[in-house]
Motif scaffolding. Structure first.
Motif, PDB file in Angstrom:
ATOM      1  N   ASP A  53       0.788  -1.258   0.051  1.00  0.00           N
ATOM      2  CA  ASP A  53       0.011   0.050   0.145  1.00  0.00           C
ATOM      3  C   ASP A  53       0.887   1.276   0.044  1.00  0.00           C
ATOM      4  OD1 ASP A  53      -2.395  -1.589   0.263  1.00  0.00           O
ATOM      5  OD2 ASP A  53      -2.456  -1.332   2.340  1.00  0.00           O
ATOM      6  N   ARG A  54       1.836   1.438   0.785  1.00  0.00           N
ATOM      7  CA  ARG A  54       2.822   2.513   1.037  1.00  0.00           C
ATOM      8  C   ARG A  54       3.346   2.546  -0.283  1.00  0.00           C
ATOM      9  NH1 ARG A  54       3.410   0.024   5.999  1.00  0.00           N
ATOM     10  NH2 ARG A  54       5.502  -0.531   5.259  1.00  0.00           N
ATOM     11  N   PHE A  55       3.929   1.518  -1.089  1.00  0.00           N
ATOM     12  CA  PHE A  55       4.680   1.487  -2.273  1.00  0.00           C
ATOM     13  C   PHE A  55       3.768   2.267  -3.330  1.00  0.00           C
ATOM     14  CE2 PHE A  55       5.283  -0.502  -6.348  1.00  0.00           C
ATOM     15  CZ  PHE A  55       6.392   0.157  -6.738  1.00  0.00           C
ATOM     16  N   VAL A  56       2.280   1.741  -3.529  1.00  0.00           N
ATOM     17  CA  VAL A  56       1.367   2.291  -4.405  1.00  0.00           C
ATOM     18  C   VAL A  56       1.338   3.747  -4.205  1.00  0.00           C
ATOM     19  CG1 VAL A  56      -0.707   2.106  -5.305  1.00  0.00           C
ATOM     20  CG2 VAL A  56       0.493  -0.025  -4.736  1.00  0.00           C
ATOM     21  N   HIS A  57       1.104   4.110  -3.051  1.00  0.00           N
ATOM     22  CA  HIS A  57       0.797   5.447  -2.756  1.00  0.00           C
ATOM     23  C   HIS A  57       2.063   6.326  -2.967  1.00  0.00           C
ATOM     24  CE1 HIS A  57       1.356   9.273  -0.290  1.00  0.00           C
ATOM     25  NE2 HIS A  57       0.241   9.416  -0.677  1.00  0.00           N
ATOM     26  N   ALA A  58       3.444   5.952  -2.739  1.00  0.00           N
ATOM     27  CA  ALA A  58       4.616   6.709  -3.277  1.00  0.00           C
ATOM     28  C   ALA A  58       4.678   6.553  -4.715  1.00  0.00           C
ATOM     29  CB  ALA A  58       5.947   5.866  -2.693  1.00  0.00           C
ATOM     30  N   LEU A  59       4.091   5.577  -5.342  1.00  0.00           N
ATOM     31  CA  LEU A  59       4.255   5.305  -6.899  1.00  0.00           C
ATOM     32  C   LEU A  59       3.583   6.437  -7.466  1.00  0.00           C
ATOM     33  CD1 LEU A  59       5.615   4.204  -9.428  1.00  0.00           C
ATOM     34  CD2 LEU A  59       3.786   2.447  -9.138  1.00  0.00           C
ATOM     35  N   GLY A  60       2.131   6.452  -6.735  1.00  0.00           N
ATOM     36  CA  GLY A  60       1.140   7.259  -7.264  1.00  0.00           C
ATOM     37  C   GLY A  60       1.647   8.866  -7.446  1.00  0.00           C
ATOM     38  N   ARG A  61       2.384   9.220  -6.184  1.00  0.00           N
ATOM     39  CA  ARG A  61       2.728  10.664  -6.144  1.00  0.00           C
ATOM     40  C   ARG A  61       3.908  10.804  -7.110  1.00  0.00           C
ATOM     41  NH1 ARG A  61      -0.848   9.594  -4.016  1.00  0.00           N
ATOM     42  NH2 ARG A  61      -1.267  10.138  -5.957  1.00  0.00           N
ATOM     43  N   LEU A  62       4.719  10.046  -7.085  1.00  0.00           N
ATOM     44  CA  LEU A  62       5.801  10.054  -8.083  1.00  0.00           C
ATOM     45  C   LEU A  62       5.197  10.215  -9.552  1.00  0.00           C
ATOM     46  CD1 LEU A  62       8.735  10.028  -8.755  1.00  0.00           C
ATOM     47  CD2 LEU A  62       8.674   7.611  -9.080  1.00  0.00           C
ATOM     48  N   LEU A  63       4.411   9.382  -9.889  1.00  0.00           N
ATOM     49  CA  LEU A  63       3.868   9.714 -11.278  1.00  0.00           C
ATOM     50  C   LEU A  63       3.131  10.879 -11.202  1.00  0.00           C
ATOM     51  CD1 LEU A  63       2.380   6.008 -11.889  1.00  0.00           C
ATOM     52  CD2 LEU A  63       4.231   7.116 -12.671  1.00  0.00           C
ATOM     53  N   ASP A  64       2.406  11.285 -10.366  1.00  0.00           N
ATOM     54  CA  ASP A  64       1.612  12.529 -10.400  1.00  0.00           C
ATOM     55  C   ASP A  64       2.924  13.717 -10.681  1.00  0.00           C
ATOM     56  OD1 ASP A  64      -0.437  11.726  -9.937  1.00  0.00           O
ATOM     57  OD2 ASP A  64      -0.455  12.167  -7.618  1.00  0.00           O
ATOM     58  N   GLY A  65       3.978  13.595 -10.220  1.00  0.00           N
ATOM     59  CA  GLY A  65       5.212  14.516 -10.551  1.00  0.00           C
ATOM     60  C   GLY A  65       5.803  14.316 -11.723  1.00  0.00           C
TER      61      GLY A  65
END
Lengths: 213, 213
Positions: free
Chosen positions: B196-208
Motif C-alpha cells: 500500500d505504501r509503495f503504491v501511494h509513493a508510486l502514485g505521487r511520483l507519477l503525479d510529479g
DNA sequence: ACGATGTCGTCAACACTGTTGACAACGGCG
DNA sequence: CGCCGTTGTCAACAGTGTTGACGACATCGT
C-alpha cells in the motif's frame, strides 16, 4: 609485533577505510585483523559479531547525515540535501539498506533522520499522516537509488562512464522491431550522473507529495 | 539412491522453492543438492557458478512481470501494475536488486520491462528524454521499496503486523522533547501494508513525473 | 606494596561456504 | 560392439565467521 590496543572507534575507523578501498563485499574479519595489526579475533572483544560491527559502521555513517543542515524555513532544499547525504552514506555500505530492517534496536542516527524529515514535511504544510507517508516514500526512493548505483560506485569515474556508454550501446543494438522505444531512448538512458538522476526523481516525487495548492 | 537427472529448469524450480521457504540468504549449494536428491556439485554441470544460477532465477522471476498487462490506452494502470509485479519479483530475491547492475549480459526480461515502461511513458505524452528519466525514477522507487520490505517479507502476516506494532511503540516511546514529530507520527508510521505504501509513493511520483497539463 | 581480578590480544580449532579435479556410470553414435 | 561425451559422485581445497582455552597486562582494594 607490539600488542596494539584497540577500541570500538578505531575498529570502526579502519573498517570504513577498508570498505572504501576494497568494497563492502571484500571486508573480512581476517583482513580487518591484518589492517589493525592484531589477531583477527581480537575484534570480538569489542563487538559480539560482524553484524554488530556493521551496525556500528552504519551508525557512524548515518550520523553525518543530519548535522549542519540548512536551517531556514524553506523545507525543500533541506529535504533534498538530507536525502543526498543519506544516499551517499548508503552507497558506502550496500548491505546497510537491508540492515535498516533489523528491528527495534534501531540506531539513534536513524531516529534523527526520521525526525528531521517529518519536521520538514510538517513545515511544508502536510498533516502528520501525510508526512509519515511522505517519509516512507522518500526513504524508499533514496534506498533504491543507492542500491542500484552501489555496484557502479566502487568504480573510477572513467570506468563508470565507460560502463554507461557500453550500456547505452547495448540498448541501441537491440532489435528495433521488438524494442522500438528502448532503441529510441538509448542515447538518453543513464545520462548524467546517478546522483543527478536521483535528484531529478526526488524532485518529481516531492512535487507529487507536496501539492502547490 | 536413484541417479536423478537434472536440467536447468528443474534446478531453477527447486532453487526458487528453497528461496521462498527459507529465504535467499539460507540458500546453499549443499542444501540445494539435498533438495534435488543429488550431489551438490552436480549443479555445476548446468551452471558455471552460483551467480549464473541466481541470474537464471532472476530471469525466471522477471519473466512474469510483463505478460498479460492491461493493454488499453490508459498508461497509468499499466505502469502501476507492472511496478507492483516487479516489486513482488524483487522481493523474492533480495540480492536481485543489486544483481541488476551486473553489466551488459543483461537478461531478456529486463529489456521487456524497460521497453514496456518507456512505451507507456511515451503514450502518456512524455518525450523520449523525459520517458528515460521517468523510467529511472520509477525503477529506483520500486527497487528501494522491495529492498526495505525484503526482511519483513519472509515473515508471516501475524509476525509482520506484530513487528510493525513493536516498531510504532518504539517511535512512540522516544523522548518527545528531542523527537516531537516522530512521537506525534508514531501511530501513522508503517500503517497499512508495505505494498500500500509503495503504491501511494508510486502514485505521487507519477503525479510529479507526468504533469496533468 | 602486593596479590586478586578482570580485560584483552593470541592461538588453534570448528563448522560452514563455494568450487575444482579425478573418477565412474550411463546413454547415444558409428 | 566399442567409443565418447555427458553428467552424477566423491574427496579435497581455500576461504569464511566464530568459539574456547591460554596467558600477558593493567587496575584496584587492602
Amino acid at each position: 609485533m607490539s600488542r596494539a590496543t584497540l577500541s570500538r572507534d578505531a575498529i570502526v575507523d579502519t573498517t570504513i577505510r577498508l570498505i572504501r578501498e576494497h568494497g563492502a563485499d571484500a571486508l573480512t574479519m581476517r583482513g580487518l585483523g591484518q589492517a589493525l595489526g592484531t589477531d583477527p579475533t581480537a575484534v570480538y572483544r569489542h563487538f559480539r559479531d560482524k553484524a554488530e560491527l556493521l551496525r556500528a559502521v552504519s551508525e557512524r555513517l548515518l550520523g553525518t547525515v543530519t548535522i549542519g543542515l540548512p536551517d531556514g524555513h524553506e523545507w525543500r532544499p533541506a529535504v533534498v540535501e538530507l536525502c543526498r547525504r543519506l544516499r551517499r552514506a548508503l552507497l558506502e555500505q550496500p548491505r546497510l539498506a537491508t540492515a535498516l530492517q533489523f528491528g527495534p534496536p534501531l540506531q539513534p542516527s536513524e531516529f534523527a533522520i526520521t525526525e528531521e524529515l517529518l519536521r520538514r514535511f510538517c513545515a511544508a504544510g502536510l498533516d502528520i499522516g501525510a508526512a509519515a507517508l511522505a517519509y516512507h516514500s522518500v526513504i524508499e526512493l533514496t534506498v533504491g537509488s543507492a542500491a542500484i548505483d552501489a555496484a557502479m560506485h566502487s568504480m573510477s569515474d572513467r570506468e563508470r562512464s565507460q560502463q554507461y556508454t557500453r550500456w547505452r550501446s547495448v540498448y541501441a543494438a537491440l532489435d528495433p522491431a521488438e524494442y522500438p522505444e528502448t532503441v529510441a531512448a538509448s542515447a538518453a538512458m543513464y545520462r548524467g550522473t546517478a546522483e543527478d538522476r536521483f535528484v531529478h526523481a526526488l524532485g518529481r516525487l516531492l512535487d507529487g507529495l507536496v501539492p502547490t495548492r
